[in-house]
Design an enzyme around this catalytic site. Structure first.
Site, PDB file in Angstrom:
ATOM      1  N   CYS A 199       0.523  -1.367   0.076  1.00  0.00           N
ATOM      2  CA  CYS A 199       0.145   0.198   0.104  1.00  0.00           C
ATOM      3  C   CYS A 199       1.126   0.721  -0.155  1.00  0.00           C
ATOM      4  O   CYS A 199       0.869   2.372  -1.288  1.00  0.00           O
ATOM      5  CB  CYS A 199      -1.029  -0.107   1.042  1.00  0.00           C
ATOM      6  SG  CYS A 199      -0.545   0.432   2.964  1.00  0.00           S
ATOM      7  N   HIS A 253      -2.591   1.825   6.906  1.00  0.00           N
ATOM      8  CA  HIS A 253      -3.271   1.318   4.896  1.00  0.00           C
ATOM      9  C   HIS A 253      -2.831   2.135   5.274  1.00  0.00           C
ATOM     10  O   HIS A 253      -3.813   3.226   5.507  1.00  0.00           O
ATOM     11  CB  HIS A 253      -4.161   0.612   5.133  1.00  0.00           C
ATOM     12  CG  HIS A 253      -4.947   0.167   4.280  1.00  0.00           C
ATOM     13  ND1 HIS A 253      -3.787  -1.050   2.467  1.00  0.00           N
ATOM     14  CD2 HIS A 253      -5.830   0.631   2.591  1.00  0.00           C
ATOM     15  CE1 HIS A 253      -4.118  -0.731   1.751  1.00  0.00           C
ATOM     16  NE2 HIS A 253      -5.538   0.477   1.635  1.00  0.00           N
ATOM     17  N   HIS A 276      -5.698   2.058  -4.584  1.00  0.00           N
ATOM     18  CA  HIS A 276      -4.742   1.348  -3.458  1.00  0.00           C
ATOM     19  C   HIS A 276      -4.593   0.207  -3.769  1.00  0.00           C
ATOM     20  O   HIS A 276      -4.368  -0.198  -5.261  1.00  0.00           O
ATOM     21  CB  HIS A 276      -5.505   1.597  -1.907  1.00  0.00           C
ATOM     22  CG  HIS A 276      -6.509   0.958  -1.619  1.00  0.00           C
ATOM     23  ND1 HIS A 276      -7.409  -0.122  -0.623  1.00  0.00           N
ATOM     24  CD2 HIS A 276      -7.526   0.402  -3.086  1.00  0.00           C
ATOM     25  CE1 HIS A 276      -7.920  -1.264  -0.623  1.00  0.00           C
ATOM     26  NE2 HIS A 276      -8.540  -0.918  -1.876  1.00  0.00           N
TER      27      HIS A 276
END
Length: 346
Positions: free
Chosen positions: A258, A307, A319
Site C-alpha cells: 500500500c 493502510h 490502493h
C-alpha cells in the site's frame, strides 16, 4: 378400526439456515428446499480467518517497511563514517610519516630532539600538556604535532561512532528479519486455511477477487479536481499502475504494497514522502473530513494507520489492498477498513 398413519417427517433438505444478515433483521426458521444453499458456516469462518491473517500481514508489512527504511539509513550512515575513518587514518599516517622523517633527520645530524623523544614515547598524547617540551620544538614541527594529535583524537571519536552505528544496524537488521518471518508465517497460515476449502469454494473466492479487480475499469470517479499539481501528477502515476499485483515490501514499478504505491507515485511527481503509511499520515496537511478530500490526497485507514491509498473522487480509494489483490479502485465505505483522515501533499 381406522388405520393410524405416521405423520410425514420433514425432509432434511428443507431445514433452513439463518444468515448473519437475516439474523440481525428478523428471526427466520426454515427456508424452502428450492432456495439456493447458503455458504457453509465453516467456510465463512475460514474466509474470516484468512481476511484477518491478510490484515495482520499488511500491518506487519508496514512495520517491515519502517525497519527496512531505518536499516537502509543506518547502512548509509555507517558507510559514510567508515569512509571518513579511512580518510582520516590516511591523514594521520601521512602526518606520522612526516614526523618520522624529521626525527630521522635529527638523529642523523647528531641526536634526537627531546620533543620528538616525548612524542615517540608510549604516551604521545601527553605532549601538548608539556609546554616546556613544546617550546623546544620548532614552530613548524609544533604545528605538525598539534595537527597529528588533533587528527588522532578525531579518528578515535569517528571509530567509536562507526562502532555504535554498526551495532544499531545489526539491531535494525534483526528487527527486519523478525518482521519478514512474521509476514511469511501469516501468509503461509492463510494459504493453509484456504487449502482446507474445496476446489469449488477456492474457485469462488478467486472469482470474487477477480471481479473486484476488474470493477476498477467501470468505476465512476466524477470530475473533481486535485488539490495541487503535484498531487494530480502523483495520482496520475498511481492510476497507470492499476492491475499491478500486491507484493509485500514492494515499491514498484511492477508490484506494490500500500505505501509502496503512494511513495512511488509521489516520486514520479518529484516529491519524496516517507515509506510507511504511519509516517505518511503525518507528511502533509491533515484533512479530517472525508467530504473535504480531493483526488490525489492520501487516505489513511485503520486505527493503527497501517493502510494508505489515494483518494480517487466519488468516495473511492485507489490502493494496493492486500495479498492476492491488484492495484484497484474501491469504495472507501465498503473497503472494510475505517477511515481515519486524509493527508494533502504539496
Amino acid at each position: 378400526m381406522a388405520a393410524h398413519r405416521r405423520p410425514p417427517q420433514p425432509h432434511p433438505r428443507r431445514t433452513g439456515f439463518v444468515t448473519a444478515t437475516a439474523a440481525a433483521a428478523v428471526a427466520l426458521s426454515v427456508q424452502p428446499a428450492s432456495a439456493d444453499p447458503l455458504p457453509d458456516p465453516n467456510k465463512k469462518g475460514v474466509r474470516a480467518q484468512v481476511d484477518r491473517l491478510y490484515e495482520q500481514a499488511t500491518q506487519a508489512t508496514e512495520q517491515y517497511n519502517g525497519a527496512k527504511e531505518k536499516a537502509d539509513r543506518l547502512r548509509g550512515e555507517t558507510k559514510a563514517l567508515q569512509d571518513a575513518v579511512a580518510r582520516r587514518q590516511g591523514e594521520v599516517n601521512e602526518l606520522r610519516d612526516r614526523l618520522g622523517t624529521v626525527a630521522a633527520g635529527q638523529y642523523r645530524s647528531g641526536g634526537l630532539d627531546p620533543a620528538l623523544q616525548l612524542f615517540l614515547s608510549e604516551d604521545p598524547d601527553t605532549y601538548l600538556a608539556k609546554a616546556s617540551a613544546l617550546d623546544r620544538a620548532g614552530e613548524r614541527q609544533a604545528a605538525v604535532l598539534r595537527q597529528f594529535l588533533s587528527q588522532q583524537q578525531a579518528l578515535r571519536l569517528q571509530r567509536g561512532e562507526a562502532t555504535r552505528k554498526l551495532g544499531d544496524l545489526d539491531a535494525a537488521q534483526k528487527q527486519l528479519g523478525g518482521r519478514k518471518a512474521e509476514i511469511q508465517g501469516k501468509l503461509r497460515e492463510a494459504q493453509r486455511l484456504l487449502n482446507t476449502l474445496s476446489a469449488k469454494e477456492r474457485t469462488r473466492i478467486a472469482q470474487e477477487e477477480d471481479r473486484a479487480n476488474r470493477a476498477s475499469a467501470r468505476v465512476n470517479l466524477g470530475n473533481e479536481a486535485s488539490a495541487s499539481q503535484r498531487a494530480a501528477e502523483a495520482f496520475a502515476a498511481a492510476r497507470s499502475r492499476v492491475g499491478m499485483p500486491y507484493v509485500w515490501g514492494a515499491s514498484g514499478p511492477a508490484s506494490f504494497d500500500c505505501s509502496g504505491l503512494t511513495s512511488w507515485a509521489f516520486r514520479q511527481a518529484g516529491v519524496t514522502v516517507p515509506r510507511t503509511s504511519q509516517a505518511q499520515a503525518a507528511a502533509g496537511t491533515r484533512i479530517d473530513s472525508l467530504g473535504a478530500l480531493k483526488p490525489g490526497d492520501l487516505v489513511i485507514m485503520r486505527t493503527d494507520l497501517s493502510h494508505v491509498g489515494f483518494y480517487a473522487g466519488n468516495g473511492q480509494i485507489l490502493h494496493s489492498p492486500k495479498p492476492g489483490a491488484q492495484v484497484r479502485y474501491e469504495s472507501i465505505a465498503r473497503s472494510g477498513m475505517p477511515f481515519m483522515w486524509g493527508v494533502r501533499i504539496g
